[in-house]
Design an enzyme around this catalytic site. Structure first.
Site, short mmCIF file in Angstrom:
data_model
loop_
_atom_site.label_atom_id
_atom_site.label_comp_id
_atom_site.label_asym_id
_atom_site.label_seq_id
_atom_site.Cartn_x
_atom_site.Cartn_y
_atom_site.Cartn_z
N LYS A 183 -16.11 -28.26 28.66
CA LYS A 183 -14.82 -27.61 28.92
C LYS A 183 -15.15 -26.34 29.99
O LYS A 183 -16.19 -25.60 29.69
CB LYS A 183 -14.26 -26.92 27.63
CG LYS A 183 -12.73 -26.69 27.66
CD LYS A 183 -12.53 -26.13 26.43
CE LYS A 183 -11.03 -25.42 26.42
NZ LYS A 183 -10.95 -24.46 25.19
N HIS A 194 -12.86 -24.07 31.10
CA HIS A 194 -11.84 -23.07 31.22
C HIS A 194 -11.80 -22.65 29.51
O HIS A 194 -12.65 -23.07 28.71
CB HIS A 194 -10.39 -23.70 31.47
CG HIS A 194 -10.09 -24.77 30.71
ND1 HIS A 194 -10.22 -25.92 30.60
CD2 HIS A 194 -9.04 -24.53 29.67
CE1 HIS A 194 -9.65 -26.57 29.81
NE2 HIS A 194 -8.90 -25.70 29.07
#
Ligand code: OMP
Length: 213
Positions: A103, A105
């Site tokens: 991921k 963000h």
């Protein structure tokens, strides 16, 4: 065989998790039995599964700082086992798991849950070739923590690529114990005393001759 092990086998039969017949394994072997923990798939069943994992951990006497569940199957396992452990013991073990996709963000990273540090216990369902354990060890080491053991539901007690079992290979290579709630020998002992299942013993013993350790 301990009481909780007998109960676990009975429960696995009741839930259709432990089945007899002809099954093609990931390794290409054709096995006369299969253990599918994915079929513990309701709230009550998962809660009970967590209790069996916690019982095996308590019985082992192993002291660990955190439970780690490799995605995806390990995620409900660590969640259920840590809840059960906190309810059964007067102590709380944090847990973590990984994402399969990175991921970029929000909080970022591949790990979710408590920080991976100290002695880490990897929770998994069944080890056959040990692929998922090897990946977990890499992740745990990269986080600066120590892989301290593996806890699985079933030890199939069969040879890996060499003449020792994949479980023996894992515990020798990483110098850590592999604990299982039950092993194939417990299943054999259990069904030997059960009229509706003891017809499967001959096929299991034949399979053991070929692949057993
Ligand atoms: P490794 O990650 O290579 O050790 O393979 C373990 C996997 O084998 C499990 O996560 C299952 O997908 C599968 N399996 C079972 O779940 N139960 C069994 O009784 C046998 C197998 C298997 O295919 O060997």
């Amino acid at each position: 065989m301990l009481d909780y092990q007998k109960q676990f086998i009975q429960y696995s039969l009741d839930c259709g998790v432990l089945k007899f017949g002809e099954f093609h394994l990931k390794s290409g072997r054709i096995s006369p039995y299969f253990f599918n923990t994915g079929l513990f798939n309701s709230g009550a069943q998962l809660a009970k599964l967590g209790q069996f994992y916690a019982q095996a951990l308590i019985h082992s006497g192993l002291k660990v700082d955190i439970l780690y569940g490799p995605a995806y199957k390990g995620i409900p396992l660590v969640s259920a086992a840590s809840i059960a452990y906190a309810q059964m013991q007067d102590s709380d073990i944090p847990f973590a798991f990984n994402r399969k996709e990175a991921k970029d963000h929000g909080e970022g990273g591949n790990l979710v849950g408590a920080p991976l540090k100290g002695n880490v216990l990897i929770l998994d369902d069944v080890i056959t070739a040990g692929t998922s354990v090897r990946e977990s060890v890499v992740i745990i080491n990269a986080a600066g923590a120590t892989p301290a053991g593996v806890l699985i539901a079933l030890d199939r007690q069969e040879k890996g690529e060499n003449d020792i079992s994949a479980i023996q290979e894992v515990s020798q290579r990483y110098a850590m114990p592999v604990i299982s709630i039950i092993a194939l020998e417990h299943i054999i002992e259990f069904i030997a005393g059960d009229k509706s299942y003891n017809v499967h013993i001959a096929a299991i013993k034949e399979y053991q001759k070929q692949y057993g350790i």
